[in-house]
Write a protein that holds these residues in place. Structure first.
Motif, PDB file in Angstrom:
ATOM      1  N   VAL A  40       0.834  -1.205   0.000  1.00 19.90           N
ATOM      2  CA  VAL A  40       0.000   0.000   0.000  1.00 19.90           C
ATOM      3  C   VAL A  40       0.867   1.252   0.000  1.00 19.90           C
ATOM      4  O   VAL A  40       0.595   2.222  -0.721  1.00 19.90           O
ATOM      5  CB  VAL A  40      -0.958  -0.008   1.210  1.00 19.90           C
ATOM      6  N   GLN A  41       1.923   1.252   0.792  1.00 18.34           N
ATOM      7  CA  GLN A  41       2.792   2.425   0.871  1.00 18.34           C
ATOM      8  C   GLN A  41       3.471   2.701  -0.469  1.00 18.34           C
ATOM      9  O   GLN A  41       3.534   3.851  -0.925  1.00 18.34           O
ATOM     10  CB  GLN A  41       3.835   2.215   1.965  1.00 18.34           C
ATOM     11  N   VAL A  42       3.970   1.642  -1.111  1.00 12.77           N
ATOM     12  CA  VAL A  42       4.631   1.816  -2.407  1.00 12.77           C
ATOM     13  C   VAL A  42       3.623   2.266  -3.461  1.00 12.77           C
ATOM     14  O   VAL A  42       3.904   3.158  -4.269  1.00 12.77           O
ATOM     15  CB  VAL A  42       5.323   0.512  -2.837  1.00 12.77           C
ATOM     16  N   ALA A  43       2.432   1.657  -3.454  1.00 17.50           N
ATOM     17  CA  ALA A  43       1.401   2.031  -4.423  1.00 17.50           C
ATOM     18  C   ALA A  43       1.018   3.498  -4.270  1.00 17.50           C
ATOM     19  O   ALA A  43       0.898   4.233  -5.258  1.00 17.50           O
ATOM     20  CB  ALA A  43       0.176   1.139  -4.245  1.00 17.50           C
ATOM     21  N   ARG A  44       0.841   3.930  -3.027  1.00 16.25           N
ATOM     22  CA  ARG A  44       0.457   5.321  -2.785  1.00 16.25           C
ATOM     23  C   ARG A  44       1.550   6.280  -3.266  1.00 16.25           C
ATOM     24  O   ARG A  44       1.271   7.312  -3.884  1.00 16.25           O
ATOM     25  CB  ARG A  44       0.168   5.524  -1.297  1.00 16.25           C
ATOM     26  N   ARG A  45       2.800   5.917  -3.009  1.00 18.00           N
ATOM     27  CA  ARG A  45       3.905   6.792  -3.416  1.00 18.00           C
ATOM     28  C   ARG A  45       4.027   6.843  -4.932  1.00 18.00           C
ATOM     29  O   ARG A  45       4.284   7.902  -5.511  1.00 18.00           O
ATOM     30  CB  ARG A  45       5.213   6.299  -2.794  1.00 18.00           C
ATOM     31  N   TRP A  46       3.858   5.701  -5.590  1.00 19.09           N
ATOM     32  CA  TRP A  46       3.970   5.699  -7.056  1.00 19.09           C
ATOM     33  C   TRP A  46       2.871   6.553  -7.674  1.00 19.09           C
ATOM     34  O   TRP A  46       3.128   7.343  -8.583  1.00 19.09           O
ATOM     35  CB  TRP A  46       3.885   4.276  -7.600  1.00 19.09           C
ATOM     36  N   LEU A  47       1.653   6.399  -7.196  1.00 15.73           N
ATOM     37  CA  LEU A  47       0.537   7.161  -7.750  1.00 15.73           C
ATOM     38  C   LEU A  47       0.726   8.656  -7.513  1.00 15.73           C
ATOM     39  O   LEU A  47       0.404   9.479  -8.375  1.00 15.73           O
ATOM     40  CB  LEU A  47      -0.776   6.679  -7.139  1.00 15.73           C
ATOM     41  N   ALA A  48       1.263   9.011  -6.348  1.00 21.56           N
ATOM     42  CA  ALA A  48       1.531  10.424  -6.082  1.00 21.56           C
ATOM     43  C   ALA A  48       2.616  10.944  -7.010  1.00 21.56           C
ATOM     44  O   ALA A  48       2.530  12.053  -7.545  1.00 21.56           O
ATOM     45  CB  ALA A  48       1.947  10.607  -4.622  1.00 21.56           C
ATOM     46  N   ASP A  49       3.643  10.121  -7.232  1.00 19.77           N
ATOM     47  CA  ASP A  49       4.750  10.529  -8.091  1.00 19.77           C
ATOM     48  C   ASP A  49       4.315  10.638  -9.545  1.00 19.77           C
ATOM     49  O   ASP A  49       4.825  11.463 -10.295  1.00 19.77           O
ATOM     50  CB  ASP A  49       5.887   9.509  -7.969  1.00 19.77           C
ATOM     51  N   ALA A  50       3.346   9.798  -9.956  1.00 25.38           N
ATOM     52  CA  ALA A  50       2.890   9.809 -11.346  1.00 25.38           C
ATOM     53  C   ALA A  50       2.211  11.121 -11.703  1.00 25.38           C
ATOM     54  O   ALA A  50       2.202  11.523 -12.856  1.00 25.38           O
ATOM     55  CB  ALA A  50       1.947   8.632 -11.600  1.00 25.38           C
ATOM     56  N   GLY A  51       1.626  11.777 -10.716  1.00 22.03           N
ATOM     57  CA  GLY A  51       1.071  13.108 -10.938  1.00 22.03           C
ATOM     58  C   GLY A  51      -0.129  13.117 -11.849  1.00 22.03           C
ATOM     59  O   GLY A  51      -1.268  13.140 -11.416  1.00 22.03           O
ATOM     60  N   GLY A  52       0.114  13.068 -13.178  1.00 25.56           N
ATOM     61  CA  GLY A  52      -0.974  13.198 -14.137  1.00 25.56           C
ATOM     62  C   GLY A  52      -1.881  11.992 -14.211  1.00 25.56           C
ATOM     63  O   GLY A  52      -2.974  12.070 -14.758  1.00 25.56           O
ATOM     64  N   VAL A  53      -1.452  10.852 -13.672  1.00 22.13           N
ATOM     65  CA  VAL A  53      -2.289   9.656 -13.713  1.00 22.13           C
ATOM     66  C   VAL A  53      -3.369   9.769 -12.659  1.00 22.13           C
ATOM     67  O   VAL A  53      -3.101  10.107 -11.510  1.00 22.13           O
ATOM     68  CB  VAL A  53      -1.442   8.390 -13.460  1.00 22.13           C
ATOM     69  N   ALA A  54      -4.597   9.496 -13.050  1.00 18.71           N
ATOM     70  CA  ALA A  54      -5.704   9.591 -12.106  1.00 18.71           C
ATOM     71  C   ALA A  54      -5.503   8.615 -10.968  1.00 18.71           C
ATOM     72  O   ALA A  54      -5.182   7.454 -11.175  1.00 18.71           O
ATOM     73  CB  ALA A  54      -7.024   9.295 -12.818  1.00 18.71           C
ATOM     74  N   ALA A  55      -5.684   9.087  -9.738  1.00 18.22           N
ATOM     75  CA  ALA A  55      -5.511   8.247  -8.558  1.00 18.22           C
ATOM     76  C   ALA A  55      -6.834   8.125  -7.830  1.00 18.22           C
ATOM     77  O   ALA A  55      -7.759   8.905  -8.029  1.00 18.22           O
ATOM     78  CB  ALA A  55      -4.454   8.845  -7.628  1.00 18.22           C
ATOM     79  N   SER A  56      -6.917   7.125  -6.968  1.00 21.32           N
ATOM     80  CA  SER A  56      -8.129   6.949  -6.186  1.00 21.32           C
ATOM     81  C   SER A  56      -8.248   8.076  -5.179  1.00 21.32           C
ATOM     82  O   SER A  56      -7.261   8.716  -4.824  1.00 21.32           O
ATOM     83  CB  SER A  56      -8.067   5.606  -5.452  1.00 21.32           C
ATOM     84  N   PRO A  57      -9.463   8.365  -4.653  1.00 15.84           N
ATOM     85  CA  PRO A  57      -9.623   9.443  -3.682  1.00 15.84           C
ATOM     86  C   PRO A  57      -8.711   9.292  -2.478  1.00 15.84           C
ATOM     87  O   PRO A  57      -8.155  10.261  -1.993  1.00 15.84           O
ATOM     88  CB  PRO A  57     -11.104   9.324  -3.294  1.00 15.84           C
ATOM     89  N   ALA A  58      -8.515   8.056  -1.989  1.00 14.60           N
ATOM     90  CA  ALA A  58      -7.661   7.857  -0.819  1.00 14.60           C
ATOM     91  C   ALA A  58      -6.237   8.284  -1.119  1.00 14.60           C
ATOM     92  O   ALA A  58      -5.551   8.865  -0.290  1.00 14.60           O
ATOM     93  CB  ALA A  58      -7.689   6.387  -0.399  1.00 14.60           C
ATOM     94  N   THR A  59      -5.778   7.996  -2.343  1.00 10.49           N
ATOM     95  CA  THR A  59      -4.421   8.373  -2.715  1.00 10.49           C
ATOM     96  C   THR A  59      -4.292   9.885  -2.800  1.00 10.49           C
ATOM     97  O   THR A  59      -3.326  10.476  -2.331  1.00 10.49           O
ATOM     98  CB  THR A  59      -4.065   7.758  -4.079  1.00 10.49           C
TER      99      THR A  59
END
Length: 245
Positions: free
Chosen positions: A103-122
């Motif tokens: 979960v921690q790695v997934a959250r960090r990757w999604l935050a780093d991706a920036g333009g990629v749509a993330a889930s509300p929790a992210t």
């Protein structure tokens, strides 16, 4: 003679095609455990393309396996398949145990991706991405050359198009800051407009990294850091825990 060579080439192509079809058929019909073992073997060899293909097949057989979705996301991230990586990391966020490394790695990757749509929790928990080209971002520079020696090579060779990350550290003025850049055709890279402070310099947000170095960037100065086998993670690992910075 020319007709003979043409015939031989035709036979070779037909045989190769039959072999590929047979291999694909065996892979598709293989038990999930065999697919996973083969996928992780390819992953260990950094054959991301083969590993991703095998993980996709394994996921169709065991769609509720968090580890398979997580490993597929990592492979997709190395292949720059941003949409697939985002989809798999979002699945991990929704199904993995809260607070787990996945979960921690997934959250960090999604935050780093920036333009990629993330889930509300992210979106709620992620630090806002920093644009390295924003002149208000900072006044420091980090540059160098990326080199690597594959087995059988006598000397390090420049790595072109290598994706690098400069990640701010927790409980420091750089917390939440992320910069990304790719090396050019000669292996040279340059982070510009960097906020001064401590960072992790790495080539992987998730999965095995070739480098994990802690560097301190002084204000309004240029910092030179060459990356090669001499300071790789196997020789010097400043973040051995592999957890979030």
């Amino acid at each position: 003679m020319r007709s003979r060579w043409a015939a031989l080439v035709l036979v070779f192509l037909v045989a190769a095609g039959c072999q590929r079809q047979s291999s694909a058929r065996i892979s598709a019909e293989a038990p999930a455990t065999d697919l996973v073992a083969a996928a992780r073997g390819a992953m260990a060899s950094r054959d991301w393309l083969a590993a991703a293909s095998l993980f996709r097949q394994a996921v169709t057989k065991t769609p509720d396996d968090v580890a398979l979705h997580y490993d597929l996301a990592i492979c997709a991230s190395y292949l720059d398949l941003r949409d697939e990586a985002a989809r798999e990391f979002q699945w991990v966020l929704a199904h993995a145990a809260a607070g787990s490394e996945e979960v921690q790695v997934a959250r960090r990757w999604l935050a780093d991706a920036g333009g990629v749509a993330a889930s509300p929790a992210t979106t709620e928990q992620a630090a806002p991405p920093v644009d390295p080209n924003d002149p208000k971002g900072g006044d420091a520079t980090v540059r160098g050359i990326v080199r690597w020696a594959e087995p059988g090579q006598k000397a390090d060779q420049p790595l072109n198009r290598k994706l690098l990350h400069l990640v701010g550290l927790k409980n420091t003025p750089t917390q939440g800051l992320r910069y990304n850049v790719r090396s050019d055709e000669n292996g040279r890279y340059e982070f510009t407009n960097i906020v001064a402070g401590p960072y992790k310099l790495t080539d992987a947000i998730a999965g095995e990294a070739m480098w994990r170095l802690k560097i301190t960037v002084p204000k309004a100065q240029e910092t030179a850091v060459d990356l090669d086998t001499q300071n790789s993670a196997k020789v010097r690992d400043d973040f051995p825990e592999r957890g979030p910075s």
